[in-house]
Design a protein around this motif. Structure first.
Motif, short mmCIF file in Angstrom:
data_model
loop_
_atom_site.label_atom_id
_atom_site.label_comp_id
_atom_site.label_asym_id
_atom_site.label_seq_id
_atom_site.Cartn_x
_atom_site.Cartn_y
_atom_site.Cartn_z
N UNK A 1 0.80 -1.23 0.00
CA UNK A 1 0.00 0.00 0.00
C UNK A 1 0.84 1.28 0.00
N UNK A 2 1.82 1.42 0.92
CA UNK A 2 2.59 2.68 0.90
C UNK A 2 3.33 2.90 -0.42
N UNK A 3 3.77 1.82 -1.07
CA UNK A 3 4.49 1.98 -2.33
C UNK A 3 3.52 2.16 -3.50
N UNK A 4 2.41 1.42 -3.45
CA UNK A 4 1.40 1.54 -4.50
C UNK A 4 0.95 3.00 -4.64
N UNK A 5 0.99 3.69 -3.51
CA UNK A 5 0.63 5.11 -3.46
C UNK A 5 1.43 5.97 -4.44
N UNK A 6 2.62 5.48 -4.85
CA UNK A 6 3.49 6.28 -5.72
C UNK A 6 3.58 5.77 -7.16
N UNK A 7 2.86 4.70 -7.50
CA UNK A 7 2.99 4.16 -8.86
C UNK A 7 2.56 5.21 -9.90
N UNK B 1 6.03 -1.21 10.43
CA UNK B 1 6.60 -0.23 9.48
C UNK B 1 5.57 0.25 8.45
N UNK B 2 4.62 -0.62 8.12
CA UNK B 2 3.71 -0.26 7.03
C UNK B 2 2.56 0.63 7.48
N UNK B 3 2.66 1.10 8.72
CA UNK B 3 1.67 2.06 9.22
C UNK B 3 2.20 3.48 9.18
N UNK B 4 3.30 3.68 8.46
CA UNK B 4 3.85 5.04 8.28
C UNK B 4 3.59 5.48 6.84
N UNK C 1 -8.26 0.08 3.29
CA UNK C 1 -7.82 -0.26 1.92
C UNK C 1 -7.86 -1.77 1.69
N UNK C 2 -7.43 -2.56 2.69
CA UNK C 2 -7.42 -4.02 2.51
C UNK C 2 -8.85 -4.56 2.41
N UNK C 3 -9.74 -4.02 3.25
CA UNK C 3 -11.13 -4.50 3.20
C UNK C 3 -11.80 -4.14 1.88
N UNK C 4 -11.49 -2.94 1.39
CA UNK C 4 -12.07 -2.50 0.11
C UNK C 4 -11.59 -3.44 -1.01
N UNK C 5 -10.28 -3.72 -1.02
CA UNK C 5 -9.72 -4.59 -2.06
C UNK C 5 -10.35 -5.99 -1.97
N UNK C 6 -10.55 -6.45 -0.73
CA UNK C 6 -11.12 -7.79 -0.55
C UNK C 6 -12.56 -7.83 -1.09
N UNK C 7 -13.34 -6.81 -0.74
CA UNK C 7 -14.74 -6.78 -1.18
C UNK C 7 -14.80 -6.67 -2.71
#
Ligand code: FAQ
Length: 344
Positions: free
Chosen positions: A82-88, A142-145, A316-322
């Motif tokens: 997620x944090x990296x996807x933010x910059x694609x 770490x992935x909460x930053x 974000x994870x729940x949205x992707x799952x749904x």
């Protein structure tokens, strides 16, 4: 067989697992089983560096510890996208975008190998994913930053993948076969990730004063959270004693953290960037860096779900799952059709 101990364990495995193939050993099997409790045999295998495989007997606590660690690891890979996807969409060039896309896809692959390894221990994929989506399961702090600037993509590769690989190289030799085998490929890919991050930092550090400043700001924000990735200090690491005994882990949280610091400080010097730690000092006697204090209150707060991005990540994870429900349904329908065709 390069040692008598290894020969003995191998011999016990043969007579325990295939006694009928060795009738001469059938009686010995009974004696051996009486003399050597299952748990001792298991530990002997571990000590002899034989891999534990899914159908082998294992203590329930070993199985649970593995499910806990492997599932947390899998979740970290998936949330870590997620944090990296933010910059694609905002990568500064086509080349950077292609590299970042490949890296993020690698993380998805790591998650899949690890979820599969977890399933070999009897954990269902549905339950494991549900535990992540409900907020019950942990994943790396770490992935909460947040990734605020492009330099953060460099820092994530350099520091976060750097810390991840430091910890994961030992996992290639972990005692559970499916986890160890998954880690070999993961480590090769993590190594590429670390280098691409370092290359981004090196371009920025050699760039304009503003670019160098952006790289330094990113190092300032990611340094301490990266050190927290190794987990609590050994004194507070509740799982380490069992995990070391079972050779799930082979180096302690503090040992790995120290090795990471020793290597990374030198890399920062080459970049011309400053590690944000006023207490950092080389100790000629120990041949290690001395360093400052980790803010464990911050770590505990993030792990408890109150970090800067915890809530955002779960949404974000729940949205992707749904939104992916139709893919799972289609895959199940396809598998059903294939099974019918095979049975016909
Ligand atoms: N964050 O007794 P210990 C990556 C928990 S992958 C949150 O020392 P253990 C790739 C721990 O779960 C990064 N929680 O635990 C990538 C335990 O809680 P529990 C992830 C943490 O298991 C890069 C409690 O504290 N790597 O970055 C953390 O023996 C870039 C007590 O701790 C792995 O998962 C933490 N940082 O040692 C992806 C590697 N640390 O379960 C995208 C495999 C500890 O009892 C972009 N895992 N806790 O309730 C391990 O090696 C170990 O699990 C440790 C922790 C070393 C992380």
């Amino acid at each position: 067989m390069n040692s008598p101990g290894l020969f003995f364990v191998h011999y016990l495995m043969i007579i325990n697992e295939r006694p009928t193939a060795y009738p001469i050993f059938a009686n010995i099997k009974t004696v051996a089983m009486e003399d050597l409790k299952l748990e001792e045999l298991f530990q002997a295998k571990v000590d002899a560096e034989l891999k534990i495989e899914p159908k082998d007997w294992m203590p329930e606590k070993y199985r649970k510890t593995l499910i806990r660690q492997i599932s947390q690891h899998a979740h970290s890979e998936v949330v870590g996208m997620l944090p990296e996807g933010n910059w694609i969409t905002r990568a500064p060039s086509l080349r950077r975008k292609a590299i970042l896309l490949a890296k993020v896809q690698d993380e998805a692959g790591h998650g899949l190998y690890l979820y599969s390894a977890c399933e070999t221990l009897g954990a269902t994929r549905e339950k494991t994913v549900e535990d992540l989506n409900s907020g019950k399961a942990k994943y790396s702090s770490i992935f909460n930053y947040p990734t605020l600037t492009w330099a953060d993509i460099g820092a994530v590769g350099w520091l976060v993948d750097g810390a991840a690989i430091m910890n994961q190289v030992m996992l290639c030799r972990t005692s559970y076969g499916p986890y160890a085998r998954a880690m070999v490929r993961i480590c090769k890919e993590e190594s590429f990730h670390q280098r691409q991050g370092y290359e981004i930092m090196s371009v920025l550090a050699k760039g304009t004063p503003e670019q160098k400043e952006m790289a330094q700001d990113s190092l300032n924000r990611w340094w301490w959270p990266s050190l927290m990735m190794f987990g609590p200090s050994d004194a507070n690491s509740t799982n380490s004693a069992d995990s070391m005994k079972w050779k799930i882990k082979r180096q302690s949280n503090d040992e790995l953290r120290q090795t990471f610091i020793d290597r990374t400080v030198q890399q920062a010097e080459i970049l011309g960037l400053t590690i944000p730690d006023a207490k950092l000092k080389w100790n000629e006697d120990t041949k290690h860096y001395e360093w400052g204090d980790i803010d464990w209150a911050e770590f505990n707060n993030v792990v408890a779900g109150n970090g800067p991005c915890n809530k955002e990540r779960l949404v974000a994870r729940n949205k992707a799952h749904d939104e992916g429900a139709w893919v799972r349904e289609a895959a199940m329908a396809y598998a059903g059709k294939q099974a019918k065709r095979k049975a016909a």
